[in-house]
Design a protein around this motif. Structure first.
Motif, short mmCIF file in Angstrom:
data_model
loop_
_atom_site.label_atom_id
_atom_site.label_comp_id
_atom_site.label_asym_id
_atom_site.label_seq_id
_atom_site.Cartn_x
_atom_site.Cartn_y
_atom_site.Cartn_z
N ASN A 94 0.86 -1.29 -0.10
CA ASN A 94 -0.10 0.04 0.12
C ASN A 94 0.99 1.11 0.05
O ASN A 94 1.20 1.86 0.91
N LYS B 228 2.34 4.96 -1.83
CA LYS B 228 2.23 6.13 -2.73
C LYS B 228 3.43 6.59 -2.91
O LYS B 228 4.11 6.93 -1.90
N TYR C 99 5.96 9.90 -4.84
CA TYR C 99 5.67 11.20 -5.33
C TYR C 99 7.24 11.75 -5.65
O TYR C 99 8.09 11.63 -4.91
N ASN C 100 7.47 11.99 -6.93
CA ASN C 100 9.05 12.41 -7.36
C ASN C 100 9.92 11.46 -6.87
O ASN C 100 10.98 11.85 -6.25
N LEU D 195 0.23 2.50 5.19
CA LEU D 195 0.41 3.04 4.05
C LEU D 195 1.65 3.84 4.10
O LEU D 195 2.22 4.35 5.11
N THR D 196 2.34 3.70 2.94
CA THR D 196 3.74 4.20 2.93
C THR D 196 3.68 5.18 1.81
O THR D 196 3.37 5.18 0.76
N VAL D 197 4.21 6.51 2.11
CA VAL D 197 4.32 7.51 1.32
C VAL D 197 5.87 7.89 1.13
O VAL D 197 6.46 8.20 2.21
N VAL D 198 6.16 8.01 0.06
CA VAL D 198 7.70 8.03 -0.40
C VAL D 198 7.77 9.54 -1.27
O VAL D 198 7.10 9.38 -2.47
N ASN D 199 8.44 10.34 -0.67
CA ASN D 199 8.40 11.62 -1.75
C ASN D 199 9.90 12.29 -1.57
O ASN D 199 10.64 12.33 -0.75
N GLY D 200 10.10 12.35 -3.13
CA GLY D 200 11.76 12.79 -3.38
C GLY D 200 12.84 11.95 -2.96
O GLY D 200 13.71 12.51 -2.48
N ILE D 201 12.58 10.71 -3.22
CA ILE D 201 13.59 9.61 -2.67
C ILE D 201 14.16 8.76 -4.10
O ILE D 201 13.54 8.53 -5.02
N CYS E 209 16.65 3.79 -3.32
CA CYS E 209 16.49 3.20 -2.14
C CYS E 209 15.83 1.86 -2.23
O CYS E 209 15.07 1.70 -2.96
#
Lengths: 357, 357
Positions: B294, B296, B298-299, B312-318, B321
């Motif tokens: 689950n 999402k 972003y970038n 819920l895992t949200v990953v932003n700007g990575i 990894c």
């Protein structure tokens, strides 16, 4: 001292610290900086030498009643004012001040947010007492402004009369959040301070100014006088909130009133509005990581890591990231991209009826 | 076809995919590549045209009995050989081959690990059938070697006779994992293949060679003959395993035997030994992320993200990894630092009596 009252605004629902803080448990009810107490508790304790606890009034969202009680069990229900709906700061502050005026028409009131950090509370205390004295003597509206340290575009600014050599200076203008260019000019000019949302006044001066600049809302809260401290208070207040406009105290009053003064101050204030500011204010390990939770770091630098103790978090070879895990949500964010978190939260809102917000 | 048998080795406890795979549920019992089946199930199914299911024997750790049954319920207890203790591949393979020899002295046996991926199973099937034919005709030990595509230092290499023009070539030498310099020479020479741990032989040829090179262990497993397929089998085998040396089949037999042949092969083999290889074999989104759970993004680019659906895992700007969350452990690892995971797991082992391993 018994004429001193405090109005703590604790109804905010911030999304910038999602998923660490959520609607159900917003920032002011977290120990964001690891002080061993929530920001709300810290705010209440800041006034221990200023006003007796029974003179502290909290205005909050009706959903946070239990949180407020849990944080400060000594507060009576009379002292917890419940907003049926958020309408920005003007109705919130007016409600509290008109209610206090009923019980003590000579009250001096300090209005403060509940989610800012103050690193030098004794300096703060001195400035507040000075402001109370001035406001009580002169029937004016006083605000504590923060001497700016950078051209921050996230705050409102207050321009004061630079020729005024007294420590409490006449305000010339309130301004909204500026552009970077404008903020830089403000800093250079030397006659601007940040608006920290901290106000001090005598309730009579407040009501006089409010009647002049917000006559309709004045009448609503003034007519409610007979219901304050009665079982009908909430019903009456609900009616006012449901019909009044949503407006900030800056826009409703401070920008318009003529008798506004500011004390430019330095007491280690931070609105703790960004993860960057949390990072700056937190204790860090030798690798520059601000860590709380069950966490092991390897070759990891300049990260802020906040997790629940339920999960073991292992971080290997990572620099400059925000890693937050709470209540079934994990966020991993490049620290340079924190400005996108608000947009992400808006996006996540649409998943499963806002389950994760 | 009824003389064809398969021995699947499924006792391995890898730590490289921690925390996704742990001791309690090692890699072979995971759907690592998102195929909709575990690697062990995929291995069993690979032999559907080679041997009947009742001729498939699994050697595994006694703690994985239930996992094997759950993966392939059709396997009888007779077909699940339980190692009381891991003693590397020689005792494991010998146990299975001596047991099979009791029920069918003419058996042709394919020995295979259970945690490798084969992208072209029909090519594989053809090579295996070819090897079975050759081994059954000639009383030799055959192995399927993988034509190397890079100077990998993680595998053993097999040198074959380059003058041998037949597709099944005489082996000159087994070598251990080489240094990079040596591996580069192997690749350039053109007469080396990777040792994939896939062996094919007739049990009589195997036992003959084993008796010659591992006489003590031969006697142990040969003497156990009367107990195979009886209630006393496990007791007898436990005694052998408790006292025998821990030794690989390469070292015990393949490096010593004279009658070893190899089929240099290309069937899309990968031992899926690193997150990098999982990433390469997985389906990826337009940003090059291999994502399951689950999640999402972003970038975010070139990440492998594997989480349980509970979070819920949200990953932003990575970028680049490895983000893995499973059973109360979260690991965030720079993909360039995956070689440190083993060391980290060793370190984590000491926390709370290995709770997290």
């Amino acid at each position: 001292m018994n004429n001193n009252y405090v109005v703590i605004m604790a109804g905010g629902v911030g999304s910038r610290f999602w998923p660490y803080s959520k609607q159900a448990l917003p920032k002011q009810f977290h120990d964001v900086l690891g002080y061993g107490k929530t920001m709300f508790q810290d705010t209440v304790q800041r006034f221990k030498n200023i006003a007796p606890l029974q003179n502290i009034f909290v205005v909050t969202n009706k959903n946070y009643y239990q949180l407020v009680k849990k944080n400060i069990p000594e507060l009576s229900d009379e002292q917890i004012l419940l907003e049926p709906i958020g309408k920005n700061t003007a109705p919130c502050i007016a409600y509290a001040c008109y209610k206090i005026a009923k019980v003590n028409p000579a009250a001096n009131v300090v209005v403060t947010p509940s989610d800012a950090a103050i690193m030098q509370p004794s300096v703060y205390e001195g400035q507040i007492l000075k402001a109370i004295q001035f406001a009580s003597d002169k029937d004016v509206l006083v605000t504590l402004g923060i001497n700016p340290t950078r051209p921050d575009t996230g705050y409102g600014y207050i321009k004061f009369d630079i020729r005024d050599k007294s420590p409490i200076k006449k305000v010339l203008k309130f301004t909204e959040k500026p552009t970077l260019e404008v903020a830089q000019k403000f800093i250079q000019s030397g006659d601007y301070v940040w608006n920290a949302g901290i106000f001090v006044w005598n309730v009579s001066a407040f009501i006089e100014a409010f009647e002049l600049h917000m006559p309709a809302l004045h009448h609503s809260f003034n007519d409610a006088k007979e219901y304050y401290f009665t079982p009908n208070e909430h019903t009456y207040i609900t009616n006012i909130f449901n019909h009044c406009e949503s407006i900030s105290i800056d826009y409703a009053l401070m920008e318009k009133a003529e008798n506004v003064y500011v004390i430019p101050s330095d007491f280690g204030w931070s609105d703790v509005g960004t993860w960057k500011s949390v990072y700056e204010l937190s204790a860090k390990d030798a690798q520059g990581n601000a860590v709380s939770g069950n966490v092991k770091t390897y070759n990891t630098t300049n990260c802020i890591i906040k997790t629940s103790n339920k999960t073991l978090t292992v971080v290997n070879g990572i620099d400059n990231c925000i890693i937050v895990e709470a209540d079934g949500v994990l966020m991993i964010c490049n620290a340079n991209d924190e400005q996108y978190i608000k947009k992400i939260v808006d996006d996540i809102k649409n998943i499963e009826n806002g389950k994760y917000i």
